[in-house]
Design a protein around this motif. Structure first.
Motif, PDB file in Angstrom:
ATOM      1  N   ARG A  36       2.185  92.674  25.191  1.00 40.85           N
ATOM      2  CA  ARG A  36       3.097  91.534  25.112  1.00 40.85           C
ATOM      3  C   ARG A  36       4.302  91.733  26.032  1.00 40.85           C
ATOM      4  O   ARG A  36       4.796  90.773  26.642  1.00 40.85           O
ATOM      5  CB  ARG A  36       3.563  91.308  23.662  1.00 40.85           C
ATOM      6  CG  ARG A  36       2.479  90.827  22.729  1.00 40.85           C
ATOM      7  CD  ARG A  36       3.052  90.280  21.419  1.00 40.85           C
ATOM      8  NE  ARG A  36       3.921  91.208  20.729  1.00 40.85           N
ATOM      9  CZ  ARG A  36       3.516  92.127  19.846  1.00 40.85           C
ATOM     10  NH1 ARG A  36       2.223  92.224  19.527  1.00 40.85           N
ATOM     11  NH2 ARG A  36       4.382  92.927  19.261  1.00 40.85           N
ATOM     12  N   VAL A  37       4.796  92.955  26.121  1.00 37.97           N
ATOM     13  CA  VAL A  37       5.919  93.221  27.020  1.00 37.97           C
ATOM     14  C   VAL A  37       5.533  92.858  28.451  1.00 37.97           C
ATOM     15  O   VAL A  37       6.329  92.247  29.182  1.00 37.97           O
ATOM     16  CB  VAL A  37       6.364  94.695  26.907  1.00 37.97           C
ATOM     17  CG1 VAL A  37       7.276  95.088  28.080  1.00 37.97           C
ATOM     18  CG2 VAL A  37       7.084  94.932  25.584  1.00 37.97           C
ATOM     19  N   TYR A  38       4.330  93.226  28.866  1.00 40.97           N
ATOM     20  CA  TYR A  38       3.883  92.837  30.207  1.00 40.97           C
ATOM     21  C   TYR A  38       3.833  91.324  30.346  1.00 40.97           C
ATOM     22  O   TYR A  38       4.364  90.752  31.312  1.00 40.97           O
ATOM     23  CB  TYR A  38       2.510  93.423  30.533  1.00 40.97           C
ATOM     24  CG  TYR A  38       1.902  92.758  31.751  1.00 40.97           C
ATOM     25  CD1 TYR A  38       2.405  93.008  33.028  1.00 40.97           C
ATOM     26  CD2 TYR A  38       0.858  91.837  31.621  1.00 40.97           C
ATOM     27  CE1 TYR A  38       1.888  92.361  34.136  1.00 40.97           C
ATOM     28  CE2 TYR A  38       0.334  91.192  32.726  1.00 40.97           C
ATOM     29  CZ  TYR A  38       0.853  91.453  33.988  1.00 40.97           C
ATOM     30  OH  TYR A  38       0.341  90.803  35.091  1.00 40.97           O
ATOM     31  N   LEU A  39       3.213  90.660  29.388  1.00 35.15           N
ATOM     32  CA  LEU A  39       3.028  89.211  29.484  1.00 35.15           C
ATOM     33  C   LEU A  39       4.354  88.468  29.445  1.00 35.15           C
ATOM     34  O   LEU A  39       4.602  87.563  30.261  1.00 35.15           O
ATOM     35  CB  LEU A  39       2.106  88.736  28.363  1.00 35.15           C
ATOM     36  CG  LEU A  39       0.644  89.186  28.507  1.00 35.15           C
ATOM     37  CD1 LEU A  39      -0.089  89.059  27.179  1.00 35.15           C
ATOM     38  CD2 LEU A  39      -0.061  88.376  29.597  1.00 35.15           C
ATOM     39  N   PHE A  40       5.222  88.842  28.518  1.00 35.38           N
ATOM     40  CA  PHE A  40       6.518  88.177  28.442  1.00 35.38           C
ATOM     41  C   PHE A  40       7.374  88.507  29.672  1.00 35.38           C
ATOM     42  O   PHE A  40       8.110  87.650  30.184  1.00 35.38           O
ATOM     43  CB  PHE A  40       7.254  88.565  27.161  1.00 35.38           C
ATOM     44  CG  PHE A  40       6.694  87.924  25.916  1.00 35.38           C
ATOM     45  CD1 PHE A  40       6.300  86.599  25.916  1.00 35.38           C
ATOM     46  CD2 PHE A  40       6.580  88.653  24.739  1.00 35.38           C
ATOM     47  CE1 PHE A  40       5.789  86.002  24.758  1.00 35.38           C
ATOM     48  CE2 PHE A  40       6.079  88.063  23.585  1.00 35.38           C
ATOM     49  CZ  PHE A  40       5.685  86.735  23.596  1.00 35.38           C
ATOM     50  N   GLY A  41       7.292  89.752  30.144  1.00 32.36           N
ATOM     51  CA  GLY A  41       8.013  90.109  31.360  1.00 32.36           C
ATOM     52  C   GLY A  41       7.521  89.309  32.550  1.00 32.36           C
ATOM     53  O   GLY A  41       8.317  88.810  33.359  1.00 32.36           O
ATOM     54  N   ALA A  42       6.197  89.172  32.674  1.00 30.83           N
ATOM     55  CA  ALA A  42       5.630  88.397  33.777  1.00 30.83           C
ATOM     56  C   ALA A  42       6.031  86.929  33.679  1.00 30.83           C
ATOM     57  O   ALA A  42       6.342  86.285  34.691  1.00 30.83           O
ATOM     58  CB  ALA A  42       4.115  88.548  33.783  1.00 30.83           C
ATOM     59  N   LEU A  43       6.021  86.383  32.477  1.00 31.66           N
ATOM     60  CA  LEU A  43       6.445  84.995  32.299  1.00 31.66           C
ATOM     61  C   LEU A  43       7.907  84.816  32.704  1.00 31.66           C
ATOM     62  O   LEU A  43       8.275  83.805  33.333  1.00 31.66           O
ATOM     63  CB  LEU A  43       6.247  84.563  30.842  1.00 31.66           C
ATOM     64  CG  LEU A  43       4.795  84.285  30.432  1.00 31.66           C
ATOM     65  CD1 LEU A  43       4.673  84.192  28.906  1.00 31.66           C
ATOM     66  CD2 LEU A  43       4.280  82.995  31.084  1.00 31.66           C
ATOM     67  N   GLN A  44       8.733  85.776  32.375  1.00 33.80           N
ATOM     68  CA  GLN A  44      10.125  85.709  32.809  1.00 33.80           C
ATOM     69  C   GLN A  44      10.225  85.853  34.327  1.00 33.80           C
ATOM     70  O   GLN A  44      11.089  85.239  34.965  1.00 33.80           O
ATOM     71  CB  GLN A  44      10.963  86.783  32.117  1.00 33.80           C
ATOM     72  CG  GLN A  44      11.223  86.538  30.639  1.00 33.80           C
ATOM     73  CD  GLN A  44      12.266  85.457  30.400  1.00 33.80           C
ATOM     74  OE1 GLN A  44      12.284  84.433  31.080  1.00 33.80           O
ATOM     75  NE2 GLN A  44      13.127  85.675  29.419  1.00 33.80           N
ATOM     76  N   GLY A  45       9.338  86.647  34.906  1.00 39.68           N
ATOM     77  CA  GLY A  45       9.332  86.782  36.358  1.00 39.68           C
ATOM     78  C   GLY A  45       9.005  85.465  37.042  1.00 39.68           C
ATOM     79  O   GLY A  45       9.637  85.093  38.049  1.00 39.68           O
ATOM     80  N   VAL A  46       8.024  84.746  36.511  1.00 32.75           N
ATOM     81  CA  VAL A  46       7.683  83.426  37.055  1.00 32.75           C
ATOM     82  C   VAL A  46       8.867  82.485  36.906  1.00 32.75           C
ATOM     83  O   VAL A  46       9.245  81.767  37.845  1.00 32.75           O
ATOM     84  CB  VAL A  46       6.432  82.863  36.347  1.00 32.75           C
ATOM     85  CG1 VAL A  46       6.193  81.414  36.764  1.00 32.75           C
ATOM     86  CG2 VAL A  46       5.208  83.718  36.647  1.00 32.75           C
TER      87      VAL A  46
END
Length: 211
Positions: A36-46
């Motif tokens: 989830r940290v990866y996914l939420f981090g990536a979503l914030q990156g977008v």
């Protein structure tokens, strides 16, 4: 390639081996949290328009809490450094240049340090952003309800607040002095009987300097 909330999960050999290592080392709580940290981090990156290395971000996110696992129960250094060291060793062993591995190291080492990571390389900023969203709820409304549902359907968080606090306690209560100056002192103050936090002012006053 697997996609969750329209975020691609890296499918390189490096990423697959990182997934296997973390799955074999950590329990389901830490594994799902790390994804989830990866996914939420990536979503914030977008959302922030950041150009980040998804593979490097993935490895850093997956390794960020390995310091809490049983493999580091005898460690006397900060749990963040244990995970950072593991990630750097893993990346270098897989042929990643040292300067790239150092980014992952820094991302993990600083993930409990507010504000500073946001001023650093995208991968460093986004590991912290993912942690803050999943653990603290910071940035909760930066992602849509559909995105949150997609992430938590793939990687559920049953009773997460209680369980992650228990994992923090188990991972650090044998090394209480490592919480000095960071947020984990709050955890031990709540859940570790007899814990007394160090006081920065007292450290200065009691130093060997005369004045």
């Amino acid at each position: 390639m697997e996609r969750i909330a329209d975020i691609a999960i890296p499918d390189s050999r490096l990423a697959r081996e990182a997934t296997t290592l973390v799955r074999d080392t950590a329990d389901e709580l830490i594994f799902d949290h790390s994804r989830r940290v990866y996914l939420f981090g990536a979503l914030q990156g977008v959302r922030r328009g950041l150009d980040y290395d998804a593979e490097l971000l993935y490895v850093a996110a997956m390794f960020h809490d390995l310091g809490l696992t049983a493999r580091h129960r005898d460690s006397t250094q900060r749990f963040e450094i244990d995970g950072a060291d593991d990630a750097r060793d893993f990346l270098i062993a897989h042929g990643i240049p040292a300067e790239r591995a150092e980014i992952a190291w820094t991302a993990i080492a600083l993930h409990t340090t507010p504000e500073i990571p946001a001023r650093m390389a995208p991968e460093i900023a986004l590991v912290t952003a993912g942690v803050e969203l999943d653990v603290l709820g910071l940035g909760y409304d930066d992602v849509t309800e559909d995105q949150r549902d997609a992430v938590t359907t793939a990687h559920p968080r049953p009773d997460f607040k209680r369980r992650i606090l228990a994992a923090f306690t188990a991972g650090i209560e044998h090394r209480p002095r490592t919480t000095f100056g960071n947020v984990k002192a709050d955890v031990l103050e709540h859940f570790s009987p007899g814990f007394e936090r160090d006081d920065f002012v007292a450290v200065i006053r009691n130093s060997p300097w005369k004045e």
